[in-house]
Scaffold this active site. Sequence first.
Site, mmCIF file in Angstrom:
data_model
loop_
_atom_site.group_PDB
_atom_site.id
_atom_site.type_symbol
_atom_site.label_atom_id
_atom_site.label_comp_id
_atom_site.label_asym_id
_atom_site.label_seq_id
_atom_site.Cartn_x
_atom_site.Cartn_y
_atom_site.Cartn_z
ATOM 1 N N HIS A 124 0.873 -1.179 0.000
ATOM 2 C CA HIS A 124 0.000 0.000 0.000
ATOM 3 C C HIS A 124 0.909 1.227 0.000
ATOM 4 O O HIS A 124 1.985 1.198 0.601
ATOM 5 C CB HIS A 124 -0.836 -0.045 1.285
ATOM 6 C CG HIS A 124 -1.901 0.989 1.378
ATOM 7 N ND1 HIS A 124 -1.643 2.294 1.710
ATOM 8 C CD2 HIS A 124 -3.240 0.905 1.194
ATOM 9 C CE1 HIS A 124 -2.787 2.967 1.739
ATOM 10 N NE2 HIS A 124 -3.768 2.152 1.431
ATOM 11 N N ASP A 202 3.288 -4.051 8.033
ATOM 12 C CA ASP A 202 2.031 -3.320 7.888
ATOM 13 C C ASP A 202 0.909 -4.345 8.037
ATOM 14 O O ASP A 202 0.645 -5.134 7.129
ATOM 15 C CB ASP A 202 2.013 -2.658 6.502
ATOM 16 C CG ASP A 202 0.626 -2.156 6.106
ATOM 17 O OD1 ASP A 202 -0.302 -2.258 6.918
ATOM 18 O OD2 ASP A 202 0.499 -1.656 4.968
ATOM 19 N N GLN A 205 -4.397 -4.898 7.000
ATOM 20 C CA GLN A 205 -5.426 -5.817 6.482
ATOM 21 C C GLN A 205 -5.349 -7.197 7.139
ATOM 22 O O GLN A 205 -6.138 -8.076 6.800
ATOM 23 C CB GLN A 205 -5.289 -5.978 4.959
ATOM 24 C CG GLN A 205 -5.543 -4.711 4.181
ATOM 25 C CD GLN A 205 -6.980 -4.215 4.269
ATOM 26 O OE1 GLN A 205 -7.887 -4.933 4.662
ATOM 27 N NE2 GLN A 205 -7.183 -2.969 3.911
ATOM 28 N N LYS A 228 -10.277 -0.109 10.599
ATOM 29 C CA LYS A 228 -10.466 -1.333 9.809
ATOM 30 C C LYS A 228 -10.772 -2.524 10.717
ATOM 31 O O LYS A 228 -10.916 -3.653 10.270
ATOM 32 C CB LYS A 228 -9.209 -1.623 8.979
ATOM 33 C CG LYS A 228 -8.973 -0.568 7.895
ATOM 34 C CD LYS A 228 -7.761 -0.889 7.063
ATOM 35 C CE LYS A 228 -7.235 0.300 6.305
ATOM 36 N NZ LYS A 228 -7.943 0.590 5.066
ATOM 37 N N CYS A 368 -4.578 2.406 -3.797
ATOM 38 C CA CYS A 368 -3.331 2.892 -3.182
ATOM 39 C C CYS A 368 -2.210 1.879 -3.359
ATOM 40 O O CYS A 368 -1.402 1.666 -2.441
ATOM 41 C CB CYS A 368 -3.506 3.204 -1.701
ATOM 42 S SG CYS A 368 -4.669 4.513 -1.396
#
Length: 414
Positions: A124, A202, A205, A228, A368
């Site tokens: 991302h 990261d 998600q 999220k 993104c």
Amino acid sequence: FTPQELKNIRDQFPILNQSVNQCPLIYFDNAATTQKPQAVIERLIAFYQTDNANIHRSVHTLGQRSTDQYETARQTLSQFIGSQDDSQIIFTSGTTAAINFLARGFAEPKLTKGDQILTTALEHHSNLVPWQELCQRTGAHLVYLPLTENTMTVDFVLLNKMDTTNVKFIVIQHVSNVLGIEQPIKQLTDWAHQRKIAIIVDGAQAVPHLSINVEEMGVDAYCFSGHKLYGPTGIGVCYLKSEHHQSTQAVNFGGEMINQVNDFDSNYKNAPWKFEAGTPPIAEAIALAQAVTYLKAMGLHKVFHQEYVLSNRLYQGLKSIEGVQLYHPLYQSNFHGIISFNLDNIHPHDAATAYDYEGIALRAGHHCAQPLMRYLKVPATLRASLAFYNTVEEVDSMLEITRAVKEFFTNALK
Ligand code: PMP
């Protein structure tokens, strides 16, 4: 979930119960942001109605209450991701802020000209642009990791042949926001640590779809966003291993993070507070902890299983429709709720508008992740991203509407 359980769950998400363009809303944009259960909304309201005060500053009762709740939220988040020490949890405004902090405060002091940072073409922009900027400031270089074609995960055969003399960091996503692919973080961490390379992950998600244990994975840093994870916007978490606290510099300076302020210099509190200058998102942190409590009470395995069942059904259904291009690599068994696709000869933005006419919220664009779009050789995709509150009926409606959207555009093009 049983039908009754699912009904009870959906009753907890008032926003889902509405019509969009005279159709029942089907919210399939959960990778962008999730909806909030009533428990989270009520927690925010309750905080402002009864406890609101600034933290760490006041001896008065409200100040103590808000401080206690904020620090308890830190504890809840720490336990949720398997961190053994609450001081390793730094509250930020989200994943983007966490990665920028790590680039400036954790990585920059350790980098010199010619050093290398490994990353992937799947990142991302939030986990790419801060590193590009860092490279420009320090003279370090970004190097893209080899991926295997069939899984699009890191290729260890090629990795083991790499010259890693100048590699200082790996910065990598856990789960892709476009393809739902999970990278083998534990294996990569072992590989990195054998070579004295630090790994920053990261997890934006991943946290909503996987049980996370940062200590078991062994990562140096791990970031995610509250919004999220069924929590509010404006709050995120940066896990940073305590062994790095000393060598990491604060990037924001001001109130709350200081011990003693002299006329010309100052000294700072220990982590995590030295990294949380100013008034933090207090209500948001407390409400995020509520979201985590809500998820745990439901049973994470049940949540993840529902997402697994729904995304497989959607994937198989789309695959059976002629003229649907799916972008997932061959050997992917879990989509973590995320399906990316295109309809032949229909621009994804036009398709997304057509879906919206039918009440379905999908994302269209580069998500993104422009380097990944180039890798896939597409300008943009449609993305359906599911959550545990979605239903089999919604998936089946989307499949039916996909056929109708295709037909509509085919006739329009004739
Ligand atoms: N990384 C990934 C994989 C993401 O999906 C997102 C959000 N789309 C981010 C980072 C950035 O998160 P935020 O916008 O909440 O900072």
